[in-house]
Design a protein around this motif. Structure first.
Motif, short mmCIF file in Angstrom:
data_model
loop_
_atom_site.label_atom_id
_atom_site.label_comp_id
_atom_site.label_asym_id
_atom_site.label_seq_id
_atom_site.Cartn_x
_atom_site.Cartn_y
_atom_site.Cartn_z
N SER A 178 0.86 -1.17 0.00
CA SER A 178 0.00 0.00 0.00
C SER A 178 0.91 1.23 0.00
O SER A 178 1.84 1.31 0.79
CB SER A 178 -0.89 -0.01 1.25
OG SER A 178 -1.64 1.18 1.31
N LYS A 221 2.43 6.66 -6.40
CA LYS A 221 2.19 5.20 -6.41
C LYS A 221 2.94 4.54 -7.56
O LYS A 221 3.57 3.51 -7.38
CB LYS A 221 0.70 4.91 -6.53
CG LYS A 221 -0.09 5.26 -5.30
CD LYS A 221 -1.56 5.01 -5.52
CE LYS A 221 -2.35 5.49 -4.32
NZ LYS A 221 -3.78 5.30 -4.49
N ASP A 256 -1.42 9.39 -7.56
CA ASP A 256 -1.16 8.33 -8.54
C ASP A 256 0.28 8.32 -9.02
O ASP A 256 0.86 7.26 -9.26
CB ASP A 256 -2.11 8.45 -9.73
CG ASP A 256 -3.54 8.07 -9.36
OD1 ASP A 256 -3.72 7.36 -8.36
OD2 ASP A 256 -4.47 8.49 -10.09
N GLU A 290 -4.84 -1.18 -2.66
CA GLU A 290 -5.47 0.10 -2.34
C GLU A 290 -6.55 -0.03 -1.27
O GLU A 290 -7.32 0.89 -1.05
CB GLU A 290 -6.03 0.74 -3.61
CG GLU A 290 -4.93 1.09 -4.59
CD GLU A 290 -5.43 1.81 -5.82
OE1 GLU A 290 -6.64 1.75 -6.10
OE2 GLU A 290 -4.60 2.43 -6.49
N GLU A 294 -6.29 2.67 1.66
CA GLU A 294 -6.74 3.99 1.22
C GLU A 294 -8.27 4.01 1.06
O GLU A 294 -8.92 4.98 1.43
CB GLU A 294 -6.06 4.34 -0.10
CG GLU A 294 -5.84 5.82 -0.28
CD GLU A 294 -4.90 6.10 -1.42
OE1 GLU A 294 -5.43 6.43 -2.50
OE2 GLU A 294 -3.69 6.00 -1.24
N TYR A 295 -8.83 2.93 0.52
CA TYR A 295 -10.27 2.82 0.37
C TYR A 295 -10.95 2.84 1.74
O TYR A 295 -11.97 3.51 1.94
CB TYR A 295 -10.63 1.55 -0.39
CG TYR A 295 -12.10 1.34 -0.58
CD1 TYR A 295 -12.82 2.07 -1.52
CD2 TYR A 295 -12.79 0.40 0.18
CE1 TYR A 295 -14.18 1.88 -1.69
CE2 TYR A 295 -14.14 0.20 0.03
CZ TYR A 295 -14.83 0.94 -0.91
OH TYR A 295 -16.19 0.75 -1.07
#
Length: 116
Positions: free
Chosen positions: A55, A63, A60, A99, A102-103
């Motif tokens: 994670s 990442k 973006d 993810e 983060e979600y």
């Protein structure tokens, strides 16, 4: 998906723990930020391949940079895992962006907004 054996689950946990330690303390790639977390590892039953789920908090671009840095560091990480974990074969490593953290943070924020 076939449920994993207790032995494979222990190996997955050990790979996750050691990979997190190597990434946090020994990896010097500036693309891999301190906000990179190893969430889990999933080795195949024959221990030839292993997916390490990470994670990365950030946008973006951050990442993508972190994933590129980890992809380039995979041979080094494999070598370090071979030295730290006593396995007959050390699996090939592939990194997968996870993810879910983060979600979860996004959903928690939405729930708090609803309750206020």
């Amino acid at each position: 998906m076939k449920p994993s054996s207790p032995r494979l689950q222990k190996i997955n946990d050990e790979i996750r723990k050691e990979a997190a330690e190597v990434i946090r303390s020994e990896l010097k790639d500036p693309r891999v930020s301190a906000m990179t977390t190893v969430t889990s590892a999933q080795a195949s039953s024959d221990l030839k391949h292993c997916k390490i789920f990470v994670s990365v908090l950030g946008d973006d671009a951050a990442k993508k940079e972190a994933m590129n840095g980890l992809k380039n560091a995979a041979p080094y990480l494999r070598k370090m895992l071979a030295m730290r974990i006593n396995l007959r074969n050390t699996p090939e490593i592939a990194f997968v962006l996870d993810e879910s953290l983060e979600y979860g943070m996004k959903m928690d924020k939405l729930f708090k907004e609803i309750n206020d």
